[in-house]
Design a protein around this motif. Structure first.
Motif, PDB file in Angstrom:
ATOM      1  N   ALA A 388      -1.088  42.414  58.332  1.00  0.00           N
ATOM      2  CA  ALA A 388       0.155  41.836  58.860  1.00  0.00           C
ATOM      3  C   ALA A 388       0.037  41.527  60.347  1.00  0.00           C
ATOM      4  N   GLU A 389      -0.661  42.406  61.090  1.00  0.00           N
ATOM      5  CA  GLU A 389      -0.843  42.153  62.520  1.00  0.00           C
ATOM      6  C   GLU A 389      -2.118  41.372  62.797  1.00  0.00           C
ATOM      7  N   ALA A 390      -3.108  41.554  61.948  1.00  0.00           N
ATOM      8  CA  ALA A 390      -4.365  40.827  62.147  1.00  0.00           C
ATOM      9  C   ALA A 390      -4.192  39.332  61.880  1.00  0.00           C
ATOM     10  N   LEU A 391      -3.293  38.995  60.942  1.00  0.00           N
ATOM     11  CA  LEU A 391      -3.005  37.588  60.618  1.00  0.00           C
ATOM     12  C   LEU A 391      -1.535  37.326  60.921  1.00  0.00           C
ATOM     13  N   PRO A 392      -1.179  37.282  62.201  1.00  0.00           N
ATOM     14  CA  PRO A 392       0.246  37.224  62.562  1.00  0.00           C
ATOM     15  C   PRO A 392       0.905  35.914  62.165  1.00  0.00           C
ATOM     16  N   VAL A 393       2.195  36.017  61.864  1.00  0.00           N
ATOM     17  CA  VAL A 393       3.010  34.844  61.546  1.00  0.00           C
ATOM     18  C   VAL A 393       4.361  34.997  62.237  1.00  0.00           C
ATOM     19  N   SER A 394       5.104  33.938  62.296  1.00  0.00           N
ATOM     20  CA  SER A 394       6.414  33.968  62.943  1.00  0.00           C
ATOM     21  C   SER A 394       7.430  34.655  62.044  1.00  0.00           C
ATOM     22  N   HIS A 395       8.111  35.660  62.595  1.00  0.00           N
ATOM     23  CA  HIS A 395       9.195  36.363  61.900  1.00  0.00           C
ATOM     24  C   HIS A 395       8.752  36.948  60.553  1.00  0.00           C
ATOM     25  N   GLY A 396       7.507  37.385  60.483  1.00  0.00           N
ATOM     26  CA  GLY A 396       7.030  38.044  59.267  1.00  0.00           C
ATOM     27  C   GLY A 396       6.952  37.166  58.042  1.00  0.00           C
ATOM     28  N   ALA A 397       6.850  35.851  58.235  1.00  0.00           N
ATOM     29  CA  ALA A 397       6.838  34.918  57.093  1.00  0.00           C
ATOM     30  C   ALA A 397       5.435  34.831  56.486  1.00  0.00           C
ATOM     31  N   HIS A 398       4.980  35.947  55.924  1.00  0.00           N
ATOM     32  CA  HIS A 398       3.634  35.987  55.357  1.00  0.00           C
ATOM     33  C   HIS A 398       3.540  35.272  54.015  1.00  0.00           C
TER      34      HIS A 398
END
Length: 822
Positions: A388-398
């Motif tokens: 989740a932190e290694a592949l960051p996205v805006s507002h947790g939109a994984h």
């Protein structure tokens, strides 16, 4: 010869060729003509003849001419021109059967496959033997034929049994050709095809290593001493093939779990890096470009190797003490943080590789979690969490945007919640499960069907009722986060959740003797969760009000009983425990209000009345003479929240509460009380002016009574408390003036107020608080005659105080204090 130069003879020639066509020995006649003609044919004629033989072979081999190669070999013998034709035929056949650039119909493709299978069974060993004999006989006498033969070996090695070529006899001959200048380029290409052939990874590793040892011993790795750039270009291609073959072997061994051989393969790769770099930086671009594939794959394997090492080192060892973590455990936790940073950096370089690696480890582990050691299960889930932190996205939109990434994460989360791993009997796995669930809470907006089973995991023996207090405590916090983040999806489950957490909401009095599942700090999260569920529900206001009253009424009833017991308690230890319990009750009620953003929300939910009831229930605790610090602290916090939630409805309670909180104050009490007054002042401004007028001087007297208490000269704690109180005092004055109520200060003199009263006030109250070392205690008893020392400045101060613009006074105040400094 048949045609000659006389065209009249041409009918005889045509008749001859027609007769030759139907002769079964026609091929032999043609072959002998090509071999025995005293004038060698031009190259294109020999190539054309080879193509004709190849087409004839493709058509007749399976049906009419199964002894094609044996017949050809019987004719060519070891005649150089015959060998030349034989080798050209072999290349033409390979081109017809194998060359992917040649487009074939599906029928032709099936035919070619059958031909190759038949050749492997019937004649390939014989062909290989003929190649060996050709190489041996012509390596020193006919370089052209030898090079042709090396080309044939390189072409056929891709689809014949490699052991026919990759043996001591053949390899030693090829390595010997590497030392013959006219042969070494073709020998390089032939060896390249050998090492490029698919085979068992361990055998491939051994083959490549044996080749490298011989080549290094023969001095071929000394690039600087070689001047032939054409040869070096071929050699670079060979090194590239050997490096890439070792990397393929390493990957296969890792995938098969053969760690020992994989480590050997990795070491073999590492020993080629220096040579690779030498070729990469060579001034000739062809030499450099031929090694780039190895460089790229090496970087890839390096990243993979580091990732695998990080994944391995993240794993707990057997000695880790989860229930009583000490220094060693703390060091490992810190070490894990460093490894995480390394993984994050790798993700920046190669996010796809990291995702694929984690997915592979996660999937294989979760597939057999019941029989897998806890540390391996924990680290598999931990890796998913770290993505989740290694592949960051805006507002947790994984789970939106990049389809491949979203699909991989979604698949892993689905596996996590459906695999049953939440039942694993180890605290580290359980905690990692819940941490990851909350980290990827947006997964449940994509696949909401999984919410019920996750809620049950939170609420049963896996979470809030786990045997480990550590798990219960952390789960309480995570459950609160989970519910808040998915409040829109919680509506179908609200009443069921409230019923299931009922026992966790109980206030446990000290005399109860019952050990609660949750600590009071953990219960704060449960109360907050209950408040969020009620407030964010889709119920009508009446239902929300009823649910909130059901939540808070038991607290109020217990509070009244416990307060009465405290008033009668004689034992100090019992007093403290009762006061703590009362403070918890106030804190729980305060925490439920976190669900509200402002008064409008409280009114919409119809909850104003129940919180006003709480205020009336809690405020009597301020008049209790016992355990004042604990009780005041809780009520102050509740008032802070009610100012936000109830706004002006709380104002009638403030004067009485302030009066009680200013009695028998300590420095800490005042430091905590002043922010409450600042909040009221800043929020309501002129609306609370009468209240400020009334309590201004009592507050100042309380402040200076504490500031002027004698203390030990070396008592740093007391000195620090007084320093903090002075800051709070100045913040209060700044809030009053900043809220446009400077007249509150100016009017403290009453009807008899004049300029000298203001001067007294400044000297006695404002300046001593800020400059205690300069303005000594005797200023408290100073007469008006003594104020003449600063009469002019004090007159300026009073004039500035009366300015309608607060900014003017604030600016003046800064200058005033600068002048007052010694």
């Amino acid at each position: 010869e048949l045609c000659g130069s006389n065209p009249l003879q041409s009918p005889n020639a045509l008749a001859y060729f027609e007769q030759l066509k139907i002769s079964p020995d026609a091929w032999q006649v043609c072959a002998e003509a090509l071999m025995l003609n005293p004038q060698p044919e031009k190259t294109f004629i020999r190539n054309k003849a080879a193509q004709v033989f190849a087409l004839l072979f493709a058509t007749e081999y399976l049906t009419k001419w199964p002894k094609f190669f044996f017949d050809i070999l019987s004719v060519v013998d070891l005649n150089p021109r015959g060998v030349d034709l034989y080798l050209r035929i072999l290349m033409a056949i390979d081109s017809e059967l194998v060359d992917r650039d040649v487009v074939h119909t599906s029928e032709e493709a099936r035919r070619n496959t059958l031909i190759k299978d038949t050749m492997r069974e019937q004649c390939i060993p014989n062909l290989v033997e003929s190649w060996y004999q050709i190489l041996q006989n012509y390596q020193y006498t006919n370089s052209e034929v030898t090079c042709q033969c090396l080309e044939v070996v390189g072409a056929y090695v891709s689809w014949i049994d490699l052991s026919l070529i990759a043996n001591d006899r053949f390899i030693n001959m090829l390595l010997g050709h590497m030392s013959i200048e006219v042969l070494r380029e073709e020998a390089c290409d032939c060896l390249f095809e050998v090492v490029n052939k698919g085979m068992d990874p361990v055998d491939k590793m051994k083959l490549v290593e044996s080749l490298c040892q011989v080549l290094q011993s023969a001095g071929f790795f000394s690039i600087d001493q070689e001047e032939d750039v054409d040869f070096l270009a071929r050699f670079s291609k060979l090194v590239n093939g050997m490096g890439q073959s070792l990397i393929v072997s390493w990957s296969k061994l890792i995938k098969n779990g053969d760690i020992k051989n994989a480590q050997e393969a990795l070491q073999a790769i590492e020993t080629k890096v220096a040579l690779m770099l030498q070729l990469l930086i060579h001034e000739d671009d062809d030499i450099s470009s031929n090694i780039i594939g190895f460089c790229y794959d090496y970087l890839h394997i390096l990243k993979q190797a580091i990732m695998l090492a990080v994944m391995k080192k993240l794993t707990y060892d057997e000695e880790y003490n989860f229930e009583n973590e000490g220094e060693d455990e703390a060091m490992f936790v810190e070490y894990r943080k460093q490894l995480k940073l390394l993984l994050d950096r790798l993700a920046q370089v190669s996010p796809e590789l990291l995702l694929a690696s984690v997915r592979r480890v996660f999937s294989s582990t979760l597939q057999n979690w019941q029989t897998t050691r806890f540390m391996e299960v924990e680290v598999a889930i931990r890796l998913l969490y770290m993505l989740a932190e290694a592949l960051p996205v805006s507002h947790g939109a994984h789970f939106s945007g990049d389809v491949s990434k979203a699909s991989a994460l979604q698949d892993m989360m689905r596996t996590l919640v459906t695999s049953g791993v939440s039942s694993y009997q180890h605290t580290s796995v359980t905690l990692e499960f819940f941490e990851t669930i909350v980290r990827y809470e947006k997964f449940f907006t994509v696949e909401p069907q999984h919410i019920p089973c996750v809620l049950m995991a939170f609420l049963d023996h896996r979470g809030l009722r786990h045997s480990s207090a550590k798990v219960r405590s952390r789960t309480a916090y995570l459950f609160s986060r989970f519910v808040k983040s998915l409040n829109k999806q919680m509506n179908p489950f609200i009443e069921d959740i409230l019923n299931r957490i009922q026992d966790l909401l109980e206030l446990s009095p000290p005399e109860n003797g019952h050990q609660s599942l949750l600590s009071s700090d953990d219960q704060l999260f449960i109360y907050e969760t209950a408040g969020v569920l009620i407030v964010n529900s889709e119920y009508p206001a009446e239902r929300k009000q009823a649910l909130m009253r059901n939540l808070l009424t038991p607290l109020m009833e217990k509070f009244k009983i416990l307060l009465e017991k405290l008033m009668l308690a004689q034992d100090e230890e019992r007093q403290t425990s009762l006061a703590d319990c009362l403070n918890h009750a106030v804190g729980f009620a305060s925490r439920t209000s976190k669900a509200f953003s402002n008064k409008q929300t409280v009114k919409q939910c119809g909850c104003s009345e129940v919180y006003l009831d709480c205020l009336q229930t809690f405020l009597p605790a301020l008049s209790c003479p016992l355990q004042k610090d604990i009780l005041r602290s809780g009520v102050r916090t509740f008032l802070h929240r009610m100012i936000i939630c109830l706004e002006e409805e709380v104002l009638p309670f403030i004067p009485s509460a302030s009066e009680h909180m200013l009695k028998d104050c300590e420095a800490k009490d005042l430091q905590e009380f002043i922010p409450l007054i600042n909040q009221i002042t800043a929020k309501f401004k002129i609306q609370v002016s009468p209240f400020l007028q009334q309590m201004f001087m009592p507050l100042l007297h309380a402040i200076f009574e504490v500031l002027l208490r004698p203390a030990e000269e070396n008592d740093q704690s007391a000195a620090l408390e007084k320093q903090m109180l002075r800051r709070s005092y100045f913040a209060f004055l700044q809030t009053v003036t900043g809220s446009g109520m400077s007249e509150v200060i100016a009017n403290q003199g009453g009807d008899a107020y004049d300029q000298w009263d203001c001067a007294d006030f400044v000297i006695k109250h404002i300046v001593p608080a800020w400059f205690p070392s300069t303005f000594k205690t005797n200023l408290w008893t100073a007469g008006r005659s003594q104020t003449a020392i600063g009469g002019k400045r004090l007159q300026e101060f009073c004039q500035a105080l009366q300015q309608p613009d607060a900014k003017v006074f604030k600016n003046y105040l800064k200058v005033f204090f600068q002048r007052a400094k010694p």
